[in-house]
Design a protein around this motif. Sequence first.
Motif, PDB file in Angstrom:
ATOM      1  N   GLU A 206       0.890  -1.319   0.131  1.00 26.39           N
ATOM      2  CA  GLU A 206      -0.004   0.059  -0.052  1.00 26.39           C
ATOM      3  C   GLU A 206       0.756   1.210  -0.072  1.00 26.39           C
ATOM      4  O   GLU A 206       0.229   2.367  -0.368  1.00 26.39           O
ATOM      5  CB  GLU A 206      -0.933  -0.136   1.150  1.00 26.39           C
TER       6      GLU A 206
ATOM      7  N   TYR B  51       0.797   1.259  -6.593  1.00 25.48           N
ATOM      8  CA  TYR B  51      -0.060  -0.004  -6.122  1.00 25.48           C
ATOM      9  C   TYR B  51      -1.271   0.780  -5.270  1.00 25.48           C
ATOM     10  O   TYR B  51      -2.495   0.404  -5.234  1.00 25.48           O
ATOM     11  CB  TYR B  51       0.502  -0.973  -5.121  1.00 25.48           C
TER      12      TYR B  51
ATOM     13  N   ARG C  28      -4.921   1.328  -6.588  1.00 20.32           N
ATOM     14  CA  ARG C  28      -5.479   0.275  -7.213  1.00 20.32           C
ATOM     15  C   ARG C  28      -5.695  -0.942  -6.410  1.00 20.32           C
ATOM     16  O   ARG C  28      -6.526  -1.853  -6.468  1.00 20.32           O
ATOM     17  CB  ARG C  28      -4.890  -0.228  -8.382  1.00 20.32           C
ATOM     18  N   ILE C  29      -4.878  -1.364  -5.418  1.00 20.08           N
ATOM     19  CA  ILE C  29      -4.880  -2.398  -4.518  1.00 20.08           C
ATOM     20  C   ILE C  29      -6.171  -2.492  -3.766  1.00 20.08           C
ATOM     21  O   ILE C  29      -6.769  -3.593  -3.527  1.00 20.08           O
ATOM     22  CB  ILE C  29      -3.707  -2.412  -3.661  1.00 20.08           C
TER      23      ILE C  29
ATOM     24  N   MET D  18      -3.144  -3.931 -12.444  1.00 16.09           N
ATOM     25  CA  MET D  18      -3.683  -4.360 -11.504  1.00 16.09           C
ATOM     26  C   MET D  18      -5.220  -4.453 -11.361  1.00 16.09           C
ATOM     27  O   MET D  18      -5.774  -3.478 -11.130  1.00 16.09           O
ATOM     28  CB  MET D  18      -2.872  -4.000  -9.840  1.00 16.09           C
TER      29      MET D  18
ATOM     30  N   LYS E 162      -9.045  -6.087 -10.103  1.00 14.61           N
ATOM     31  CA  LYS E 162      -9.360  -6.288  -8.864  1.00 14.61           C
ATOM     32  C   LYS E 162      -9.178  -7.943  -8.245  1.00 14.61           C
ATOM     33  O   LYS E 162      -8.954  -8.264  -7.126  1.00 14.61           O
ATOM     34  CB  LYS E 162     -11.088  -6.603  -8.921  1.00 14.61           C
TER      35      LYS E 162
ATOM     36  N   ALA F 103      -5.461  -7.852  -7.280  1.00 12.32           N
ATOM     37  CA  ALA F 103      -5.580  -7.146  -5.926  1.00 12.32           C
ATOM     38  C   ALA F 103      -5.851  -7.988  -4.632  1.00 12.32           C
ATOM     39  O   ALA F 103      -5.314  -8.061  -3.707  1.00 12.32           O
ATOM     40  CB  ALA F 103      -6.213  -5.781  -6.088  1.00 12.32           C
TER      41      ALA F 103
END
Length: 358
Positions: free
Chosen positions: A57, A62, A65-66, A170, A172, A175
């Motif tokens: 994070e 990332y 979108r993570i 990335m 869903k 993630a």
Amino acid sequence: MMHYGYPKYITVAEKRAKAEKKLAALKKKNPGIQPVVIEGQALAKTWWGKAWNKNLERYADYANRIGRGRSYVRHSAVLDLQVQPGKVLGLVMGSTASPYRVTVTIKPIPQNQWQQIKDQCKGKMESIKQLMAGKFPKALEELFTRKDKGLFPSPKEIELDCSCPDRAVMCKHVAAVLYGIGARLDQDPGLFFVLRKAKVNDLVSETVKETKKDLLNRSKKKSSRVIDEESPNLSDMFGIDLDMDGSEPLPPAVPKSPGKASRKPVKPKAGKSRPGRPKAHISAGTGRKTASPKIKNAAGIETLFKRRTKRHTTAAEVIEKSDMAPQKVRNILSGLLRKGKIERVSRGVYKWVRPEPL
């Protein structure tokens, strides 16, 4: 089905029911499937799981979108997650009838970086068991989580791939798998070292050697207590042998004082055996006395303790009387301790606590 140009809204309960139905079907074909199950609101509960998620994070690549994967992993959409050396394979239930296949490839930790970490760990860990509990000095925590130079991978060391039509780097599903890895590390922190292709026994055994060397230098005598209780637990956790391969032999139990002649052994009286020595047996064929047979299994160790209900027995003594490897003996002692058949009097010293059945 489309409603006014938008996909039909699917409730959380419907998504979960769909995932559970698919999981049941997959289990029939593949009993070894390993779904990610999140209990409670927290995605990760241990230091290792939290540190994994926090590491991902904090990178701008990332961070935006993570978060898309949080609801997926919470709703049991990650039907399977397999951690292999340098790779994670996942199956994630999406909007289609079949789950999407996700592959996360992680580069091994560079050798010079790993060596640096090992060097900086020496002498800084109070207990090697704390490593897996995530309880170690603040300096080591910062060392492990250092951005781009610690144990945890940076985005440039991670490759992501998903079979879904989303063209984003990335999606869903990816993630969700990344958060699923954090949840899996909660269950088994040792998988982190498998993923990074780092030999955890290098880190642990070097720490053990440093601790052992320091204790022996201070005591100047053999100590069967050194890492006696820590090694079996760590071996169970990682499935590795910490039997100090390649280390130098320990010094004698009681070093001789320089300039003094050794005392002559006292000859025991007839019919009595000296404490601490194996009892002699009379050979039926020759009439000569022979040493007690060596212990060859766990049952033999139990018998030794049963015969000494009023005496304490050390781990070193059991190892000496055994035909088994020291590590195996320690593991058996650890098992007897957990079962409540023996109790620890002091470090490396035990006694039998369960009476024989009448």
